[in-house]
Design a protein around this motif. Structure first.
Motif, PDB file in Angstrom:
ATOM      1  N   SER A  46      29.197  -1.082 -49.482  1.00  0.00           N
ATOM      2  CA  SER A  46      28.213  -0.159 -48.961  1.00  0.00           C
ATOM      3  C   SER A  46      27.579   0.818 -49.849  1.00  0.00           C
ATOM      4  CB  SER A  46      28.667   0.320 -47.652  1.00  0.00           C
ATOM      5  OG  SER A  46      29.263  -0.552 -46.816  1.00  0.00           O
ATOM      6  N   TRP A  93      23.934   1.332 -49.503  1.00  0.00           N
ATOM      7  CA  TRP A  93      23.450   1.620 -48.251  1.00  0.00           C
ATOM      8  C   TRP A  93      23.718   3.198 -47.865  1.00  0.00           C
ATOM      9  CZ3 TRP A  93      26.346   3.918 -44.237  1.00  0.00           C
ATOM     10  CH2 TRP A  93      25.811   3.756 -43.027  1.00  0.00           C
ATOM     11  N   THR A 127      20.847   5.671 -47.063  1.00  0.00           N
ATOM     12  CA  THR A 127      20.773   6.042 -45.466  1.00  0.00           C
ATOM     13  C   THR A 127      20.923   7.694 -45.785  1.00  0.00           C
ATOM     14  OG1 THR A 127      21.984   4.043 -44.914  1.00  0.00           O
ATOM     15  CG2 THR A 127      21.895   6.188 -43.479  1.00  0.00           C
TER      16      THR A 127
END
Length: 341
Positions: free
Chosen positions: A183, A186, A190
């Protein structure tokens, strides 16, 4: 106290164990110990750049185990040391292995079972505790020692004038897929900031991209060795680094703290030794925690700067030359009276 030591391996600015060896040599020399170096490979360009002869070390030919004769021998996470330990131990006064990981090498287990390693040195209690049971099971004659490592600050100056027009972050490690959380991108995509985001990732190759995906255009990714660590820290307000590994005592943590890059890292293992949560960095339990604390660091500039100053001070006091030298002197005093198993 002993007056000389033979090191199997060679210092480097690449890799945690060899980097740490470089810094500990400064402690040994501070204590007046002559340092002999026997590399397990040919001396490459990186080795020559270390200037070890100029710093007073005695450089022997690679794999010249005769250099170990009558000396106390130490090695940092070096496979060549373990592979040649039969011959090395037959010549040495004592053998010491520094495992910088939180797991055991198969050859390390075999050598210990056969009684070829006299001492094991660790930098953290948690690393020692994770592997002590297995080593005691293999051979009850197990001598673990904890030594507080030294970090040489001079090579990582504090950067005060990073561009604030973008929120600049970085991550760096070996190109080992386990070092990269799936992740990671991500988290970067984000997290939010009051300005544009700009990232640098060092240690990215095709295998890493196969795991985490292709980085966006506002993140520059480089293969191992293409940038220096100092360049990454000069760029980065923060080091935002999620992994799947259980780290021992990450050297990049020391480097980031010295350089003024705020650590936003995993809440486990050696990161807990380095980071005082909310004071010298942020420890994150999961991906959403990474996003929150990275966003907070982007918006709260003054808090971030105060934490980086606190981190540098913490580093100077906790991992000082004097603190490490006291631990090494105690160990060397023990070696001077050691007569074997």
């Amino acid at each position: 106290m002993i007056d000389e030591i033979c090191v199997v391996g060679f210092p480097s600015r690449l890799g945690g164990a060899d980097t740490e060896l470089d810094h500990q040599i400064r402690v040994w020399q501070h204590l007046g110990v002559k340092v002999h170096l026997v590399h397990t490979a040919q001396l490459d360009h990186n080795c020559h750049l270390m200037g070890m002869a100029e710093r007073g070390c005695v450089i022997h030919s690679p794999c010249d185990w005769n250099a170990c004769q009558g000396k106390h021998v130490i090695s940092y996470c070096n496979a060549g040391f373990l592979e040649n330990l039969d011959e090395i131990s037959s010549k040495a006064k004592s053998t010491t292995f520094v495992n910088c990981m939180t797991w055991l090498f198969e050859k390390e287990k075999e050598c210990h079972r056969r009684g070829l390693i006299d001492f094991f040195v660790y930098q953290t209690d948690h690393a020692m505790q994770k592997i002590a049971h297995d080593l005691r099971t293999l051979n009850s004659d197990y001598r673990p020692r904890k030594i507080n490592p030294y970090f040489h600050l001079d090579e990582f100056p504090m950067t005060h004038d990073r561009d604030e027009d973008t929120f600049r972050f970085g991550r760096l490690s070996r190109s080992d897929p386990a070092k990269f959380h799936p992740s990671q991108l991500w988290i970067y995509e984000t997290m939010v900031a009051p300005v544009m985001k700009s990232g640098v990732m060092l240690g990215v190759d095709a295998g890493i991209r196969a795991k985490i995906g292709q980085e966006p255009e506002w993140i520059r990714a480089y293969p191992p060795g293409e940038l220096s660590a100092q360049e990454v820290y000069r760029h980065s307000h923060c080091i935002i680094q999620a992994t799947e590994t259980y780290e021992n005592l990450p050297r990049i943590g020391f480097e980031a703290m010295a350089s003024g890059s705020l650590l936003i890292v995993d809440d486990r293992g050696g990161w807990r030794e380095l980071v005082q949560h909310g004071v010298t960095g942020f420890l994150c339990a999961d991906q959403r925690s990474f996003v929150y604390h990275a966003s907070r660091a982007a918006y709260e500039k003054e808090e971030r700067l105060a934490m980086t100053r606190a981190a540098r001070s913490w580093l100077e006091s906790k991992w000082s030359l004097e603190s490490s030298a006291a631990d090494w002197k105690k160990f060397f005093d023990e070696l001077s009276g050691f007569s074997g198993a």
